[in-house]
Design an enzyme around this catalytic site. Structure first.
Site, PDB file in Angstrom:
ATOM      1  CG  ASN A   9       1.280  -1.933   2.240  1.00 53.19           C
ATOM      2  OD1 ASN A   9       0.286  -1.481   2.811  1.00 53.19           O
ATOM      3  ND2 ASN A   9       1.904  -1.273   1.268  1.00 53.19           N
ATOM      4  CD1 TRP A  10      -2.657  -6.744   5.148  1.00 53.34           C
ATOM      5  CD2 TRP A  10      -4.520  -6.264   6.309  1.00 53.34           C
ATOM      6  NE1 TRP A  10      -2.853  -7.748   6.057  1.00 53.34           N
ATOM      7  CE2 TRP A  10      -3.984  -7.474   6.783  1.00 53.34           C
ATOM      8  CE3 TRP A  10      -5.690  -5.769   6.889  1.00 53.34           C
ATOM      9  CZ2 TRP A  10      -4.597  -8.203   7.826  1.00 53.34           C
ATOM     10  CZ3 TRP A  10      -6.285  -6.481   7.919  1.00 53.34           C
ATOM     11  CH2 TRP A  10      -5.744  -7.691   8.374  1.00 53.34           C
ATOM     12  CE  LYS A  11       0.346  -2.201  -1.762  1.00 48.90           C
ATOM     13  NZ  LYS A  11       0.842  -2.228  -3.117  1.00 48.90           N
ATOM     14  CG  HIS A  97       3.823   2.244  -0.468  1.00 49.96           C
ATOM     15  ND1 HIS A  97       3.248   2.317  -1.706  1.00 49.96           N
ATOM     16  CD2 HIS A  97       4.131   0.945  -0.255  1.00 49.96           C
ATOM     17  CE1 HIS A  97       3.189   1.092  -2.227  1.00 49.96           C
ATOM     18  NE2 HIS A  97       3.720   0.243  -1.363  1.00 49.96           N
ATOM     19  CD  GLU A  99       0.465   1.272  -3.847  1.00 47.57           C
ATOM     20  OE1 GLU A  99      -0.110   1.256  -2.748  1.00 47.57           O
ATOM     21  OE2 GLU A  99       0.810   0.237  -4.446  1.00 47.57           O
ATOM     22  CD  GLU A 169       7.430  -1.557  -1.332  1.00 44.81           C
ATOM     23  OE1 GLU A 169       7.040  -2.650  -0.947  1.00 44.81           O
ATOM     24  OE2 GLU A 169       6.696  -0.581  -1.502  1.00 44.81           O
ATOM     25  N   GLY A 175       2.729  -4.881  -7.501  1.00 41.67           N
ATOM     26  CA  GLY A 175       1.396  -5.259  -7.963  1.00 41.67           C
ATOM     27  C   GLY A 175       1.358  -5.685  -9.421  1.00 41.67           C
ATOM     28  CB  SER A 215       5.514  -9.104  -7.528  1.00 44.55           C
ATOM     29  OG  SER A 215       4.652  -8.165  -8.152  1.00 44.55           O
ATOM     30  N   GLY A 236       2.462  -6.832  -0.471  1.00 44.03           N
ATOM     31  CA  GLY A 236       1.118  -6.318  -0.706  1.00 44.03           C
ATOM     32  C   GLY A 236       0.146  -7.458  -0.971  1.00 44.03           C
ATOM     33  N   GLY A 237      -0.112  -7.722  -2.245  1.00 42.64           N
ATOM     34  CA  GLY A 237      -1.117  -8.704  -2.673  1.00 42.64           C
ATOM     35  C   GLY A 237      -1.092 -10.021  -1.910  1.00 42.64           C
TER      36      GLY A 237
END
Ligand code: PGA
Length: 253
Positions: A9-11, A97, A99, A169, A175, A215, A236-237
């Site tokens: 997930n590049w966001k 998601h 966010e 999640e 994150g 994470s 993500g990261g």
């Protein structure tokens, strides 16, 4: 065996050129996937076609959108519909998601609409659920995620539920560098499967891939994925660092 999935997930990260380079580096590692393994890149809308053509020749590598709108079409400036994604041959879409729930006010009932539109357009939803820290601390996390599934998914027929991908999640782990323990992840994934089994039947629950997100890193993926009910990760990261994401793909069961 259930599908084991590494989903990136590049966001809202990378420029177009950085995104291309990242894909080249990851695909250049030539990690051969088995029939039950799958890698999916959820990239920003403007990168969908580029990513689709990058993965076209690769076995079991796919592209996902990070969102779609909850209405079919119309006067919603700046939005993207499931129908548009389908017309571009995009077959996966992240839905719900945390966010988007938080910053865009997406509710369980809006997400039910999105899931319906995805299925109408042959798109597999990667449906996210998960609790905030306050709920985890209050010990009501099982009930919290049960309501998320119930209000967004349980109107669906069994065949659709069987086809979707679920991502657990915990918001407190996204994150933050704070990962759920192996026990917490396994316990929640087992809970999700049991809720689905109770609503539908065990055979339906057994077929759904449930990804862990929050994470996931190169150095904890193997352990997390080794849990019997964890079928990969939504990352993500660490998906923005080629070497790390390659290790995560390699960690799939
Ligand atoms: P993270 O993000 O891996 O950076 O914690 C996961 C996600 O939000 O999908």
């Amino acid at each position: 065996m259930r599908k084991q999935i590494a989903a990136a997930n590049w966001k809202m990260n990378t420029t177009f050129q950085q995104g291309e380079r990242l894909l080249d580096e990851i695909l250049g590692a030539e990690v051969a996937l088995a029939a039950h393994q799958h890698t999916i890149f959820a990239v920003p809308y403007p990168y969908l076609l580029m990513t689709r053509s990058e993965v076209e020749e690769e076995y079991n590598y796919s592209v996902a959108a990070q969102n779609c709108h909850h209405r079919k079409n119309g006067a919603y400036t700046g939005e993207v519909s499931a129908e548009m994604l389908h017309s571009m041959n995009i077959n996966y879409c992240v839905v719900g998601h945390s966010e988007r729930r938080e910053y865009n006010g997406e509710t369980n009932s809006m997400l039910a609409e999105k899931v319906n539109l995805c299925f109408e357009h042959y798109i597999t939803p990667i449906f996210c659920c998960g609790e905030p820290l306050s709920i985890r601390e209050a010990g009501t996390h099982n009930e919290f995620v049960t309501v998320q599934l119930k209000e967004s998914l349980f109107h669906l027929p069994a065949d659709s539920v069987k086809a979707l991908i679920l991502a657990y999640e915990p918001i407190w782990a996204i994150g933050t560098g704070k990962t759920a323990t192996i026990e917490q992840a396994q316990e929640m994934h087992r809970h999700l499967r049991s809720v689905i089994a109770a609503q539908y039947r065990a055979a339906v629950a057994d077929e759904i891939s449930i990804l862990y997100g929050g994470s996931v890193k190169a150095n904890n993926a193997k352990e997390l994925f080794s849990c019997p009910d964890v079928d990969g990760g939504l990352v993500g990261g660490a998906s923005l660092v080629a070497a790390d994401f390659v290790e995560i793909i390699k960690a799939l069961k």
